[in-house]
Design a protein around this motif. Structure first.
Motif, PDB file in Angstrom:
ATOM      1  N   TRP A 115      -4.921 -30.559  17.903  1.00  0.00           N
ATOM      2  CA  TRP A 115      -6.642 -30.294  18.230  1.00  0.00           C
ATOM      3  C   TRP A 115      -7.424 -30.293  17.381  1.00  0.00           C
ATOM      4  N   ASN A 116      -7.004 -30.370  15.929  1.00  0.00           N
ATOM      5  CA  ASN A 116      -7.966 -30.673  14.985  1.00  0.00           C
ATOM      6  C   ASN A 116      -8.055 -31.842  14.502  1.00  0.00           C
ATOM      7  N   HIS A 117      -7.274 -33.091  15.152  1.00  0.00           N
ATOM      8  CA  HIS A 117      -7.194 -34.647  14.825  1.00  0.00           C
ATOM      9  C   HIS A 117      -7.834 -35.278  16.044  1.00  0.00           C
ATOM     10  N   PRO A 118      -9.041 -35.949  15.702  1.00  0.00           N
ATOM     11  CA  PRO A 118      -9.711 -36.472  16.823  1.00  0.00           C
ATOM     12  C   PRO A 118      -8.829 -37.867  17.156  1.00  0.00           C
ATOM     13  N   LEU A 119      -8.996 -38.129  18.325  1.00  0.00           N
ATOM     14  CA  LEU A 119      -8.059 -39.281  18.836  1.00  0.00           C
ATOM     15  C   LEU A 119      -8.951 -40.163  19.223  1.00  0.00           C
ATOM     16  N   LEU A 120      -8.586 -41.761  18.701  1.00  0.00           N
ATOM     17  CA  LEU A 120      -9.281 -42.885  19.031  1.00  0.00           C
ATOM     18  C   LEU A 120      -8.158 -43.920  19.470  1.00  0.00           C
ATOM     19  N   VAL A 121      -8.269 -44.426  20.524  1.00  0.00           N
ATOM     20  CA  VAL A 121      -7.140 -45.282  21.194  1.00  0.00           C
ATOM     21  C   VAL A 121      -7.948 -46.408  21.824  1.00  0.00           C
ATOM     22  N   ASN A 122      -7.639 -47.602  21.250  1.00  0.00           N
ATOM     23  CA  ASN A 122      -8.238 -48.951  21.436  1.00  0.00           C
ATOM     24  C   ASN A 122      -7.631 -49.676  22.940  1.00  0.00           C
ATOM     25  N   ILE A 123      -8.383 -50.229  23.626  1.00  0.00           N
ATOM     26  CA  ILE A 123      -8.009 -50.826  24.966  1.00  0.00           C
ATOM     27  C   ILE A 123      -7.886 -52.252  24.811  1.00  0.00           C
ATOM     28  N   PRO A 124      -6.871 -52.670  24.854  1.00  0.00           N
ATOM     29  CA  PRO A 124      -6.631 -54.202  24.570  1.00  0.00           C
ATOM     30  C   PRO A 124      -7.257 -54.898  25.949  1.00  0.00           C
ATOM     31  N   GLN A 170     -12.726 -32.972   9.556  1.00  0.00           N
ATOM     32  CA  GLN A 170     -11.767 -31.933   9.736  1.00  0.00           C
ATOM     33  C   GLN A 170     -10.487 -32.047   9.007  1.00  0.00           C
ATOM     34  N   VAL A 171      -9.868 -33.390   8.859  1.00  0.00           N
ATOM     35  CA  VAL A 171      -8.510 -33.345   8.584  1.00  0.00           C
ATOM     36  C   VAL A 171      -8.331 -33.699   6.870  1.00  0.00           C
ATOM     37  N   GLU A 172      -9.116 -34.877   6.452  1.00  0.00           N
ATOM     38  CA  GLU A 172      -8.910 -35.099   5.153  1.00  0.00           C
ATOM     39  C   GLU A 172      -9.406 -34.022   4.367  1.00  0.00           C
ATOM     40  N   MET A 173     -10.543 -33.398   4.702  1.00  0.00           N
ATOM     41  CA  MET A 173     -11.093 -32.222   3.826  1.00  0.00           C
ATOM     42  C   MET A 173     -10.030 -31.098   3.885  1.00  0.00           C
ATOM     43  N   SER A 174      -9.480 -30.829   5.093  1.00  0.00           N
ATOM     44  CA  SER A 174      -8.452 -29.784   5.051  1.00  0.00           C
ATOM     45  C   SER A 174      -7.214 -30.175   4.297  1.00  0.00           C
ATOM     46  N   ARG A 175      -6.875 -31.555   3.927  1.00  0.00           N
ATOM     47  CA  ARG A 175      -5.752 -31.711   3.167  1.00  0.00           C
ATOM     48  C   ARG A 175      -6.318 -31.694   1.720  1.00  0.00           C
ATOM     49  N   PHE A 176      -7.423 -32.040   1.466  1.00  0.00           N
ATOM     50  CA  PHE A 176      -8.131 -31.758   0.129  1.00  0.00           C
ATOM     51  C   PHE A 176      -7.875 -30.324  -0.171  1.00  0.00           C
ATOM     52  N   SER A 177      -8.388 -29.396   0.640  1.00  0.00           N
ATOM     53  CA  SER A 177      -8.558 -27.972   0.520  1.00  0.00           C
ATOM     54  C   SER A 177      -7.025 -27.206   0.372  1.00  0.00           C
ATOM     55  N   PHE A 178      -5.875 -27.871   0.868  1.00  0.00           N
ATOM     56  CA  PHE A 178      -4.701 -27.643   0.867  1.00  0.00           C
ATOM     57  C   PHE A 178      -4.273 -27.653  -0.971  1.00  0.00           C
ATOM     58  N   TYR A 217      -2.051 -25.847   8.144  1.00  0.00           N
ATOM     59  CA  TYR A 217      -2.298 -26.019   9.694  1.00  0.00           C
ATOM     60  C   TYR A 217      -3.405 -26.799  10.217  1.00  0.00           C
ATOM     61  N   LEU A 218      -4.514 -27.122   9.381  1.00  0.00           N
ATOM     62  CA  LEU A 218      -5.524 -27.719  10.029  1.00  0.00           C
ATOM     63  C   LEU A 218      -5.501 -29.300   9.795  1.00  0.00           C
ATOM     64  N   TRP A 219      -4.433 -29.749   8.687  1.00  0.00           N
ATOM     65  CA  TRP A 219      -4.499 -31.109   8.594  1.00  0.00           C
ATOM     66  C   TRP A 219      -2.856 -31.797   8.869  1.00  0.00           C
ATOM     67  N   ASP A 220      -2.054 -30.917   8.598  1.00  0.00           N
ATOM     68  CA  ASP A 220      -0.524 -31.320   9.353  1.00  0.00           C
ATOM     69  C   ASP A 220      -0.387 -31.231  10.625  1.00  0.00           C
ATOM     70  N   VAL A 221       0.577 -32.013  11.272  1.00  0.00           N
ATOM     71  CA  VAL A 221       0.726 -32.366  12.828  1.00  0.00           C
ATOM     72  C   VAL A 221       1.795 -31.695  13.197  1.00  0.00           C
ATOM     73  N   THR A 222       2.801 -31.343  12.467  1.00  0.00           N
ATOM     74  CA  THR A 222       4.166 -30.590  12.625  1.00  0.00           C
ATOM     75  C   THR A 222       4.408 -29.205  11.955  1.00  0.00           C
ATOM     76  N   PHE A 223       5.301 -28.512  12.611  1.00  0.00           N
ATOM     77  CA  PHE A 223       5.730 -27.101  11.850  1.00  0.00           C
ATOM     78  C   PHE A 223       6.689 -26.636  12.507  1.00  0.00           C
ATOM     79  N   PRO A 224       7.981 -26.202  11.982  1.00  0.00           N
ATOM     80  CA  PRO A 224       9.087 -26.041  12.630  1.00  0.00           C
ATOM     81  C   PRO A 224       9.255 -24.349  13.045  1.00  0.00           C
ATOM     82  N   LEU A 225       8.140 -24.128  14.020  1.00  0.00           N
ATOM     83  CA  LEU A 225       8.131 -22.783  14.462  1.00  0.00           C
ATOM     84  C   LEU A 225       7.594 -22.913  15.703  1.00  0.00           C
ATOM     85  N   PRO A 226       7.789 -22.059  16.745  1.00  0.00           N
ATOM     86  CA  PRO A 226       7.166 -21.862  17.963  1.00  0.00           C
ATOM     87  C   PRO A 226       5.673 -21.575  17.910  1.00  0.00           C
ATOM     88  N   VAL A 227       4.975 -22.139  18.791  1.00  0.00           N
ATOM     89  CA  VAL A 227       3.522 -21.907  18.731  1.00  0.00           C
ATOM     90  C   VAL A 227       3.119 -20.688  18.424  1.00  0.00           C
TER      91      VAL A 227
END
Length: 615
Positions: A115-124, A170-178, A217-227
């Motif tokens: 939800w914190n990672h913007p999604l861009l998808v190309n259309i071939p 949103q993502v890279e700055m969160s990674r840097f913050s981490f 939590y803001l930059w990683d996409v996986t975590f081994p716990l329930p939501v």
């Protein structure tokens, strides 16, 4: 009833992009269907009209659909095109007609923060069909239900710029913050290890580690716990960061707000089981209420600390004031952007309040650094002062050692002199006494007696350079009585008054010689009548009178003895006056001596000891 979990999405939608001018368009009108399938539903499905953004505020948490499908009618673009989502929850996939375009992971077992990672998808180009095309969006979520922002569709390069900018913010700055939080925490722990009594470093390290979990939590996409467990952990860490920052400011600025700090700690401890056990329907109501209260309290502490910094102007405290100014500026910036910025500026400028935690941590680290530097400077100053004191004490000890050495040498010389005086007194004095006793009636006896007196006087003057007047007169009296007894004559010594005065060595010496010479003349030239000696003492004057009968009268005094000349000479040396008065054969000798103005009392024990030694 509006669910609080939807309030988050409403806010994000308000601060997102309502519309932009550019080579893309915002898609808001479409259809939706709830269908848990991995491929686009057929046209026969129960499609219902909808409008983006999508949320579930009218749906109870237990009734949230796990998957919702959207479809939109679009037409082919002349340039390479793409679709873009800046906010969604939790996983999204795009399809054009029946062709999958891409998206996030479709595995429901993975806990994601997409939800914190913007999604861009190309259309071939190969996916386009002539005429109208159907764009499908699949949104899947777990407990919280599906959420999606409006879709941007258009030129690939224009959307790529938007995607890169938001990804960085949103993502890279969160990674840097981490990683920054981890580094600051390790550095603070190292500083705390060198100064274990300073809990300030421990509070700061804990705040950094707590916010590192949020940044992860803001930059990683996986975590081994329930939501819900993971969300509860993240929000507990947010409250813990606020609590530790409260404790940091309270101790750093000495605010004496311990009761408020203790209350915040109790609330945080109570909130842990509440956050872990609260129903999903009320989860966000609880956590955001606690966040809001904690932030208000933190701003109060920081504001109080800034006031103290402005009032005391203590080195390092200005970092607290800088924190307040920085956070206030961020809030005003976002408020102005939200109210007054043009639509096309929303994505370009964005919001900066999300960086307030990093700003606070950096400013507080500046305070710690300044505090550490001040401690080092103070230590260096104390070391310099200590070195100066050591050098001063070393010089003093050297001086004391030199004085002690001189004193020891002086004592050694004094012991040697006393040994010599003792040997002279015991050996030579004993021989002279033997001569006197053996030959009392001849001239040799007189010479021996004079030599003995001279020897005793020399020893007396050498041993006692300064002596009290009282002991000097006692010694003279004892000597005069002894001499008169040896010569078979009567001598009476009478003393009137007292004066505890210590005279210089030279005065003692001359005064003793004058009295001895006067007694010698009276004994030598006197008749058999008694010799009267009267001493009159006062604090400022000494008067000594010797009266007896002699063989001659005043005119013949010069022939008594050459000692009379010595008497006058010695009297002049000490400022005394001597006189002789004769009537027939009776003669009076008078000595008048003004006593010194600089007088000091004589130690009775020392004086007594001197008197004993003179005997």
């Amino acid at each position: 009833m509006i669910k609080l979990k939807s309030i988050t999405f409403i806010f994000l939608t308000l601060v997102a992009i309502p519309c932009w001018a550019g080579n893309f368009e915002q898609i808001v009108e479409g259809q939706q269907v709830f269908l848990n399938s991995s491929t686009p539903p057929p046209a026969s499905a129960d499609w219902q009209p909808t409008r983006m953004p999508y949320h579930n505020r009218q749906v109870h948490a237990d009734e949230h659909p796990p998957v919702v499908w959207f479809r939109f009618v679009i037409t082919e673009q002349d340039t390479p095109s793409a679709v873009y989502l800046w906010r969604y929850q939790m996983r999204a996939q795009f399809f054009l007609n029946d062709v999958p375009l891409g998206g996030t992971s479709a595995q429901p077992a993975a806990m994601t923060s997409y939800w914190n990672h913007p999604l861009l998808v190309n259309i071939p180009n190969s996916a386009w069909q002539p005429g109208e095309n159907l764009l499908f969006l699949r949104i899947a979520s777990d407990v919280q239900g599906p959420v999606s922002s409006p879709i941007l569709f258009g030129d690939h390069l224009a959307l790529l710029d938007l995607w890169q900018e938001r990804t960085f913010r949103q993502v890279e700055m969160s990674r840097f913050s981490f990683y920054l939080c981890l580094g600051l925490a390790l550095l603070a722990l190292w500083l705390w290890r060198t100064r274990l009594q300073e809990k300030l470093y421990l509070y700061y390290a804990g705040a950094c580690l707590s916010w590192a979990v949020v940044s992860w939590y803001l930059w990683d996409v996986t975590f081994p716990l329930p939501v819900m467990l993971f969300l509860a952990l993240v929000h507990i860490c947010i409250d813990l960061t606020i609590l530790l920052l409260l404790m940091f400011v309270n101790q750093a600025m000495r605010l004496d707000l311990d009761k408020l700090q203790t209350a915040a700690l109790v609330v945080w401890l109570i909130n842990i089981p509440a956050t872990l056990s609260v129903s999903p329907n009320y989860f966000f109501q609880l956590v955001y209420l606690v966040h809001f209260a904690g932030l208000l309290l933190l701003m109060f502490f920081i504001g109080r600390g800034a006031y103290v910094a402005f009032k005391t102007r203590v080195s390092g405290s200005w970092w607290i004031a800088a924190t307040l100014v920085g956070v206030f500026w961020m809030g005003m910036h976002d408020t102005y952007t939200f109210i007054f910025a043009a639509d096309e500026e929303w994505i370009a400028q964005g919001f900066v309040s999300q960086y307030s935690a990093i700003l606070i941590l950096l400013c507080f680290f500046g305070h710690l650094g300044q505090r550490f530097v001040d401690a080092l400077n103070e230590t260096d100053q104390l070391n310099r002062e200590l070195e100066g004191r050591v050098a001063q004490k070393e010089q003093e000890l050297q001086g004391i050692y030199a004085e002690a050495l001189q004193l020891e040498v002086a004592k050694s010389n004094l012991r040697q002199r006393e040994q010599i005086y003792r040997d002279l007194h015991d050996d030579v004095g004993a021989k002279l006494v033997s001569i006197i006793q053996a030959t009392e009636e001849n001239k040799s006896s007189n010479y021996a007696r004079a030599a003995l007196e001279s020897l005793r006087a020399a020893i007396f003057q050498a041993k006692y350079p300064e002596l009290s007047l009282r002991h000097l007169l006692d010694g003279c009296e004892e000597e005069a009585l002894l001499r008169a007894e040896v010569m078979g004559k009567e001598l009476q010594w009478k003393q009137v008054g007292e004066a505890s005065i210590e005279l210089p060595s030279e005065t003692n010496y001359h005064l003793t010689r004058i009295i001895r010479e006067a007694i010698s003349n009276s004994l030598k030239f006197g008749l058999n009548s008694p010799i009267d000696v009267v001493v009159e003492l006062s604090a400022e004057h000494l008067r000594l009178t010797i009266r007896n009968s002699v063989f001659a009268t005043e005119p013949a005094l010069s022939g008594f003895s050459s000692g009379l000349t010595n008497i006058r000479f010695r009297a002049d040396c000490i400022g005394a006056e001597v006189e002789w008065h004769a009537a027939d054969v009776d003669m009076h000798f008078t000595l008048s001596l003004p006593l010194p103005l600089s007088e000091r009392p004589v130690d009775a024990d020392a004086a007594a000891s001197m008197g004993e030694n003179t005997q």
